[in-house]
Write a protein that holds these residues in place. Sequence first.
Motif, PDB file in Angstrom:
ATOM      1  N   GLY A 116      60.785  16.343  59.542  1.00 45.02           N
ATOM      2  CA  GLY A 116      61.389  16.082  58.329  1.00 45.02           C
ATOM      3  C   GLY A 116      61.306  17.129  57.032  1.00 45.02           C
ATOM      4  N   MET A 117      60.365  18.179  57.495  1.00 50.08           N
ATOM      5  CA  MET A 117      60.141  19.417  56.763  1.00 50.08           C
ATOM      6  C   MET A 117      61.269  20.223  56.815  1.00 50.08           C
ATOM      7  SD  MET A 117      56.307  20.015  57.435  1.00 50.08           S
ATOM      8  CE  MET A 117      54.887  18.865  56.852  1.00 50.08           C
ATOM      9  N   SER A 118      62.315  20.010  57.659  1.00 54.78           N
ATOM     10  CA  SER A 118      63.330  21.007  57.935  1.00 54.78           C
ATOM     11  C   SER A 118      64.607  20.568  57.942  1.00 54.78           C
ATOM     12  CB  SER A 118      63.048  21.823  59.397  1.00 54.78           C
ATOM     13  OG  SER A 118      61.855  22.649  59.011  1.00 54.78           O
ATOM     14  N   ASP A 119      64.773  19.066  58.337  1.00 53.57           N
ATOM     15  CA  ASP A 119      65.985  18.516  58.760  1.00 53.57           C
ATOM     16  C   ASP A 119      66.113  16.977  58.752  1.00 53.57           C
ATOM     17  OD1 ASP A 119      68.449  18.972  59.924  1.00 53.57           O
ATOM     18  OD2 ASP A 119      67.713  19.472  61.973  1.00 53.57           O
ATOM     19  N   LEU A 120      67.373  16.695  58.760  1.00 53.89           N
ATOM     20  CA  LEU A 120      67.821  15.229  58.966  1.00 53.89           C
ATOM     21  C   LEU A 120      67.312  13.995  57.617  1.00 53.89           C
ATOM     22  CD1 LEU A 120      67.018  14.958  62.802  1.00 53.89           C
ATOM     23  CD2 LEU A 120      69.001  15.396  61.564  1.00 53.89           C
ATOM     24  N   TYR A 121      66.343  14.425  56.980  1.00 55.26           N
ATOM     25  CA  TYR A 121      65.795  13.300  56.041  1.00 55.26           C
ATOM     26  C   TYR A 121      66.098  13.908  54.798  1.00 55.26           C
ATOM     27  CZ  TYR A 121      63.243  10.916  59.708  1.00 55.26           C
ATOM     28  OH  TYR A 121      63.030  10.334  60.962  1.00 55.26           O
TER      29      TYR A 121
ATOM     30  N   TYR B 261      65.283  21.451  65.333  1.00 54.98           N
ATOM     31  CA  TYR B 261      64.774  21.154  63.854  1.00 54.98           C
ATOM     32  C   TYR B 261      65.409  22.202  62.746  1.00 54.98           C
ATOM     33  CZ  TYR B 261      62.075  17.365  65.991  1.00 54.98           C
ATOM     34  OH  TYR B 261      61.519  16.331  66.969  1.00 54.98           O
ATOM     35  N   GLY B 262      66.222  21.897  62.310  1.00 55.31           N
ATOM     36  CA  GLY B 262      66.711  23.151  61.333  1.00 55.31           C
ATOM     37  C   GLY B 262      67.275  24.276  61.858  1.00 55.31           C
ATOM     38  N   MET B 263      67.785  24.148  63.355  1.00 51.29           N
ATOM     39  CA  MET B 263      67.996  25.216  64.063  1.00 51.29           C
ATOM     40  C   MET B 263      66.961  26.478  63.898  1.00 51.29           C
ATOM     41  SD  MET B 263      70.580  23.282  63.230  1.00 51.29           S
ATOM     42  CE  MET B 263      71.646  23.723  61.875  1.00 51.29           C
ATOM     43  N   GLY B 264      65.667  26.369  64.382  1.00 52.88           N
ATOM     44  CA  GLY B 264      64.658  27.261  64.150  1.00 52.88           C
ATOM     45  C   GLY B 264      63.727  27.144  63.161  1.00 52.88           C
TER      46      GLY B 264
ATOM     47  N   ASN C  45      62.268  24.984  61.399  1.00 48.05           N
ATOM     48  CA  ASN C  45      60.867  24.230  61.599  1.00 48.05           C
ATOM     49  C   ASN C  45      59.846  25.058  62.316  1.00 48.05           C
ATOM     50  OD1 ASN C  45      59.071  21.222  62.786  1.00 48.05           O
ATOM     51  ND2 ASN C  45      59.943  21.691  60.579  1.00 48.05           N
ATOM     52  N   GLU C  46      60.172  25.708  63.392  1.00 55.28           N
ATOM     53  CA  GLU C  46      59.335  26.611  64.069  1.00 55.28           C
ATOM     54  C   GLU C  46      58.843  27.898  63.179  1.00 55.28           C
ATOM     55  OE1 GLU C  46      60.283  26.341  68.775  1.00 55.28           O
ATOM     56  OE2 GLU C  46      61.615  27.471  67.540  1.00 55.28           O
ATOM     57  N   LEU C  47      59.634  28.373  62.541  1.00 52.46           N
ATOM     58  CA  LEU C  47      59.311  29.590  61.320  1.00 52.46           C
ATOM     59  C   LEU C  47      58.393  28.927  60.377  1.00 52.46           C
ATOM     60  CD1 LEU C  47      62.897  31.163  61.026  1.00 52.46           C
ATOM     61  CD2 LEU C  47      60.847  32.110  62.013  1.00 52.46           C
ATOM     62  N   LEU C  48      58.580  27.721  59.916  1.00 55.35           N
ATOM     63  CA  LEU C  48      57.753  27.191  58.859  1.00 55.35           C
ATOM     64  C   LEU C  48      56.271  26.988  59.367  1.00 55.35           C
ATOM     65  CD1 LEU C  48      58.109  25.517  56.062  1.00 55.35           C
ATOM     66  CD2 LEU C  48      58.204  23.491  57.054  1.00 55.35           C
TER      67      LEU C  48
ATOM     68  N   LYS D  96      58.886  33.453  70.196  1.00 54.45           N
ATOM     69  CA  LYS D  96      59.213  34.498  69.142  1.00 54.45           C
ATOM     70  C   LYS D  96      59.156  34.165  67.759  1.00 54.45           C
ATOM     71  CE  LYS D  96      60.352  38.045  69.957  1.00 54.45           C
ATOM     72  NZ  LYS D  96      59.664  39.539  70.192  1.00 54.45           N
ATOM     73  N   ARG D  97      59.899  32.708  67.443  1.00 52.93           N
ATOM     74  CA  ARG D  97      59.829  32.076  66.245  1.00 52.93           C
ATOM     75  C   ARG D  97      58.415  31.783  65.852  1.00 52.93           C
ATOM     76  NH1 ARG D  97      65.088  30.138  67.837  1.00 52.93           N
ATOM     77  NH2 ARG D  97      64.157  28.431  69.064  1.00 52.93           N
ATOM     78  N   LEU D  98      57.616  31.206  66.746  1.00 56.32           N
ATOM     79  CA  LEU D  98      56.123  30.676  66.262  1.00 56.32           C
ATOM     80  C   LEU D  98      55.306  31.752  66.064  1.00 56.32           C
ATOM     81  CD1 LEU D  98      56.145  27.680  68.705  1.00 56.32           C
ATOM     82  CD2 LEU D  98      56.139  27.454  66.247  1.00 56.32           C
ATOM     83  N   GLY D  99      55.562  32.922  66.706  1.00 51.19           N
ATOM     84  CA  GLY D  99      54.604  34.057  66.652  1.00 51.19           C
ATOM     85  C   GLY D  99      53.578  33.787  67.335  1.00 51.19           C
ATOM     86  N   THR D 100      53.624  33.009  68.574  1.00 52.69           N
ATOM     87  CA  THR D 100      52.408  32.868  69.468  1.00 52.69           C
ATOM     88  C   THR D 100      52.858  33.317  70.840  1.00 52.69           C
ATOM     89  OG1 THR D 100      50.987  31.249  70.160  1.00 52.69           O
ATOM     90  CG2 THR D 100      53.323  30.407  69.979  1.00 52.69           C
TER      91      THR D 100
END
Length: 337
Positions: free
Chosen positions: A22-27, A56-59, A61-64, A112-116
């Motif tokens: 929900g921090m990125s999408d749908l709500y 989720y938010g097309m990437g 959420n992972e960047l967040l 890559k997006r998560l930086g892990t």
Amino acid sequence: MKQVQLGKSGPQVARMGLGAMGMSDLYGPADRQESIATLHAAMEGGITLIDTGDFYGMGHNELLIREALAGRDRDNVLISVKFGALRGPDGKWLGYDARPEAVKNFCAYSLKRLGTDHIDIYRPARLDPNVPIEDTIGAIADLVKAGYVRHIGLSEVSAETIRRAHAVHPVSDLQVEYSMISRGIEQPGAGGGILATVRELGIGVTAYGVLSRGLISGHWTTQREGEKDFRGLMSPRFQGANLQQNLSLVDRLREFAESKGASVAQVAIAWVLAQGEDIVPLVGARRRDRLAEAFGALDLALSQDDLAQLNALVPPDAVAGTRYNEAQMAHLDSERR
């Protein structure tokens, strides 16, 4: 916070997890800084498992989550990622892809997006009807061997599919909607009941939708019916006469909650916690005040008499409307009967 093992083969996790969708999408719109503050508060409050999806938010959420984890010890957090859902530039859903080559491609982009350098639990978001589950799990098993993934999970699949997947590689947990008004995993189905099957095989459950997307949070009202997010557009439970009936169930819960000195949301989360230590609820809080409310459920012990009373107030078949619209329900292997 108390720790439990997620299935026989899974990691140790805190008794409650955080779902970040929900921090990125749908709500509807979310506040980026409040989202990050909520992620920080979750970790500081003892939550160790954060659930996301690459779609989720097309990437986004992972960047967040990457931003929220910056400067923190990565080993103190377990990241669960769902993959496979396809979306267009307009956000519309285009289907699912769980081919082995797609699995490895999705994983590379998530890392890559998560930086892990690893994902703690990796799972297909839905069963791809065009790909045998053995092929999908085999591809994730390759990622486990290579060190990119630590554990394999499943999401919204039937008992039969769970057995087939688990035969290829041990499954740590099944992510599935489970709440006082979404109790399908308790029912018999193809290959046996889902909850009975995961318990037989030693697989944990990470339960999302424990507040039924806010419907049984005690904060939803009929005045919000017209909101054009996922709930108003794609969930029959939030529409028309269904909403009226479902909010009447919430009124019953509110009376019970007041007798316990708790909120409706706390009772709903405590109910899931009371179903067994092999079930870890994922709360979808987007704000710190909602997260603090959820934490309060950890201190609410429900007795067997309380649970019996709640089952009488809100019977398993009391909810009006399906979880998703007809098109989305068709993608749920877990709903096959």
